[in-house]
Motif scaffolding. Structure first.
Motif, PDB file in Angstrom:
ATOM      1  N   SER A 163       0.760  -1.363  -0.295  1.00 54.66           N
ATOM      2  CA  SER A 163      -0.089  -0.448  -0.235  1.00 54.66           C
ATOM      3  C   SER A 163       0.599   1.334   0.462  1.00 54.66           C
ATOM      4  CB  SER A 163      -0.731  -0.689   1.368  1.00 54.66           C
ATOM      5  OG  SER A 163      -1.554   1.071   1.068  1.00 54.66           O
ATOM      6  N   GLU A 164       0.250   2.104  -0.914  1.00 53.00           N
ATOM      7  CA  GLU A 164       0.896   3.646  -0.949  1.00 53.00           C
ATOM      8  C   GLU A 164       0.551   4.679   0.492  1.00 53.00           C
ATOM      9  OE1 GLU A 164       3.309   4.785  -2.932  1.00 53.00           O
ATOM     10  OE2 GLU A 164       3.171   2.705  -3.158  1.00 53.00           O
ATOM     11  N   ARG A 165      -0.763   3.462   1.398  1.00 50.98           N
ATOM     12  CA  ARG A 165      -1.911   4.569   2.211  1.00 50.98           C
ATOM     13  C   ARG A 165      -1.654   3.358   3.510  1.00 50.98           C
ATOM     14  NH1 ARG A 165      -4.664  10.294   2.629  1.00 50.98           N
ATOM     15  NH2 ARG A 165      -4.628  10.805   4.937  1.00 50.98           N
ATOM     16  N   ILE A 166      -1.485   3.829   4.513  1.00 54.49           N
ATOM     17  CA  ILE A 166      -1.975   2.894   5.540  1.00 54.49           C
ATOM     18  C   ILE A 166      -2.368   3.834   7.032  1.00 54.49           C
ATOM     19  CG2 ILE A 166      -0.984   0.964   7.007  1.00 54.49           C
ATOM     20  CD1 ILE A 166       1.279   0.414   5.639  1.00 54.49           C
ATOM     21  N   TYR A 167      -4.187   2.846   7.135  1.00 53.35           N
ATOM     22  CA  TYR A 167      -3.824   4.069   8.550  1.00 53.35           C
ATOM     23  C   TYR A 167      -3.614   2.845   9.318  1.00 53.35           C
ATOM     24  CZ  TYR A 167      -8.395   4.894  11.345  1.00 53.35           C
ATOM     25  OH  TYR A 167      -8.648   5.265  12.950  1.00 53.35           O
ATOM     26  N   LEU A 168      -3.382   3.383  11.192  1.00 58.57           N
ATOM     27  CA  LEU A 168      -2.743   3.266  12.123  1.00 58.57           C
ATOM     28  C   LEU A 168      -3.374   3.910  12.979  1.00 58.57           C
ATOM     29  CD1 LEU A 168      -1.616   0.991  13.983  1.00 58.57           C
ATOM     30  CD2 LEU A 168       0.608   2.827  13.810  1.00 58.57           C
ATOM     31  N   SER A 169      -4.260   3.189  13.519  1.00 59.79           N
ATOM     32  CA  SER A 169      -4.997   3.564  15.110  1.00 59.79           C
ATOM     33  C   SER A 169      -4.627   3.049  16.627  1.00 59.79           C
ATOM     34  CB  SER A 169      -6.705   3.582  15.212  1.00 59.79           C
ATOM     35  OG  SER A 169      -7.332   4.014  16.565  1.00 59.79           O
ATOM     36  N   LEU A 170      -4.139   3.295  17.113  1.00 56.81           N
ATOM     37  CA  LEU A 170      -3.208   2.640  18.071  1.00 56.81           C
ATOM     38  C   LEU A 170      -3.490   3.273  19.908  1.00 56.81           C
ATOM     39  CD1 LEU A 170      -0.329   1.146  19.091  1.00 56.81           C
ATOM     40  CD2 LEU A 170       1.032   2.858  18.822  1.00 56.81           C
ATOM     41  N   THR A 171      -4.161   2.379  20.689  1.00 57.44           N
ATOM     42  CA  THR A 171      -3.935   2.834  22.647  1.00 57.44           C
ATOM     43  C   THR A 171      -3.411   1.899  22.995  1.00 57.44           C
ATOM     44  OG1 THR A 171      -6.522   3.395  21.913  1.00 57.44           O
ATOM     45  CG2 THR A 171      -5.923   3.202  24.497  1.00 57.44           C
ATOM     46  N   MET A 172      -2.674   2.494  23.908  1.00 54.87           N
ATOM     47  CA  MET A 172      -2.087   1.540  25.293  1.00 54.87           C
ATOM     48  C   MET A 172      -2.264   1.647  26.392  1.00 54.87           C
ATOM     49  SD  MET A 172       2.063   1.962  23.800  1.00 54.87           S
ATOM     50  CE  MET A 172       2.502  -0.120  23.873  1.00 54.87           C
ATOM     51  N   ASP A 173      -2.521   0.881  26.992  1.00 51.02           N
ATOM     52  CA  ASP A 173      -3.128   0.998  28.766  1.00 51.02           C
ATOM     53  C   ASP A 173      -1.457  -0.228  28.760  1.00 51.02           C
ATOM     54  OD1 ASP A 173      -2.611   0.362  31.613  1.00 51.02           O
ATOM     55  OD2 ASP A 173      -5.090  -0.557  31.166  1.00 51.02           O
ATOM     56  N   ILE A 174      -0.393   1.254  29.543  1.00 50.24           N
ATOM     57  CA  ILE A 174       0.605   0.803  30.116  1.00 50.24           C
ATOM     58  C   ILE A 174       1.141  -0.043  31.595  1.00 50.24           C
ATOM     59  CG2 ILE A 174       3.373   1.241  30.538  1.00 50.24           C
ATOM     60  CD1 ILE A 174       2.717   2.593  28.186  1.00 50.24           C
ATOM     61  N   LYS A 175       0.931  -1.137  32.348  1.00 52.03           N
ATOM     62  CA  LYS A 175       1.207  -1.728  34.385  1.00 52.03           C
ATOM     63  C   LYS A 175       2.165  -2.152  34.342  1.00 52.03           C
ATOM     64  CE  LYS A 175      -1.914  -2.463  37.613  1.00 52.03           C
ATOM     65  NZ  LYS A 175      -3.948  -2.836  38.100  1.00 52.03           N
ATOM     66  N   HIS A 176       2.618  -1.224  35.686  1.00 59.54           N
ATOM     67  CA  HIS A 176       3.982  -2.362  35.504  1.00 59.54           C
ATOM     68  C   HIS A 176       3.253  -3.848  36.443  1.00 59.54           C
ATOM     69  CE1 HIS A 176       6.794   0.866  34.350  1.00 59.54           C
ATOM     70  NE2 HIS A 176       5.759   1.794  34.584  1.00 59.54           N
ATOM     71  N   GLU A 177       2.387  -4.335  35.977  1.00 62.99           N
ATOM     72  CA  GLU A 177       2.544  -5.802  36.188  1.00 62.99           C
ATOM     73  C   GLU A 177       2.307  -7.287  34.715  1.00 62.99           C
ATOM     74  OE1 GLU A 177      -1.968  -7.067  37.437  1.00 62.99           O
ATOM     75  OE2 GLU A 177      -1.299  -5.071  38.890  1.00 62.99           O
ATOM     76  N   THR A 178       2.811  -8.384  35.468  1.00 62.31           N
ATOM     77  CA  THR A 178       1.935  -8.700  34.115  1.00 62.31           C
ATOM     78  C   THR A 178       0.883  -9.665  34.801  1.00 62.31           C
ATOM     79  OG1 THR A 178       3.632 -10.435  35.102  1.00 62.31           O
ATOM     80  CG2 THR A 178       4.394  -8.937  33.115  1.00 62.31           C
ATOM     81  N   GLY A 179       0.233 -10.162  33.955  1.00 66.09           N
ATOM     82  CA  GLY A 179      -0.702 -11.444  34.235  1.00 66.09           C
ATOM     83  C   GLY A 179      -1.629 -11.531  32.828  1.00 66.09           C
ATOM     84  N   SER A 180      -3.274 -12.155  32.897  1.00 64.14           N
ATOM     85  CA  SER A 180      -3.848 -11.896  32.536  1.00 64.14           C
ATOM     86  C   SER A 180      -4.923 -10.663  32.442  1.00 64.14           C
ATOM     87  CB  SER A 180      -4.601 -13.369  32.942  1.00 64.14           C
ATOM     88  OG  SER A 180      -5.796 -12.972  31.339  1.00 64.14           O
TER      89      SER A 180
END
Length: 100
Positions: free
Chosen positions: A65-82
């Motif tokens: 593609s000549e043009r790509i759409y990207l939407s990004l949201t992050m939830d960053i927490k210093h904890e692992t698990g489900s």
């Protein structure tokens, strides 16, 4: 945890052919993920891993593609698990099952 949508904008009304390539890569990453109608949610251990998944997704689509759409949201927490499951369970503990 990262929620993102990425697709080429110049391939017509249906882009599932391209989105499926991205989801296949996410699936092969070994990280826990969930495909939704509007995005893919991936649970990683670090921000770097989340950004790597997003970058790999871009690299998969770039040749198509000549043009790509990207939407990004992050939830960053210093904890692992489900965390995906924990978030859903927390809401459901208050109002009951939310999925059919």
């Amino acid at each position: 945890m990262v929620s993102f949508a990425i697709f080429p904008t110049d391939k017509g009304i249906s882009v599932s052919e391209y989105v499926s390539k991205v989801v296949e890569n996410v699936r092969s990453s070994g990280f826990s993920y969930k495909l939704t109608p509007m995005s893919t949610i991936v649970e990683t251990n670090t921000m770097e891993e989340a950004l790597q998944i997003v970058n790999e997704s871009y690299q998969i689509l770039k040749p198509h593609s000549e043009r790509i759409y990207l939407s990004l949201t992050m939830d960053i927490k210093h904890e692992t698990g489900s965390r995906m499951e924990q978030k859903i369970q927390s809401v459901e503990s208050k109002i009951g099952l939310v999925t059919k």
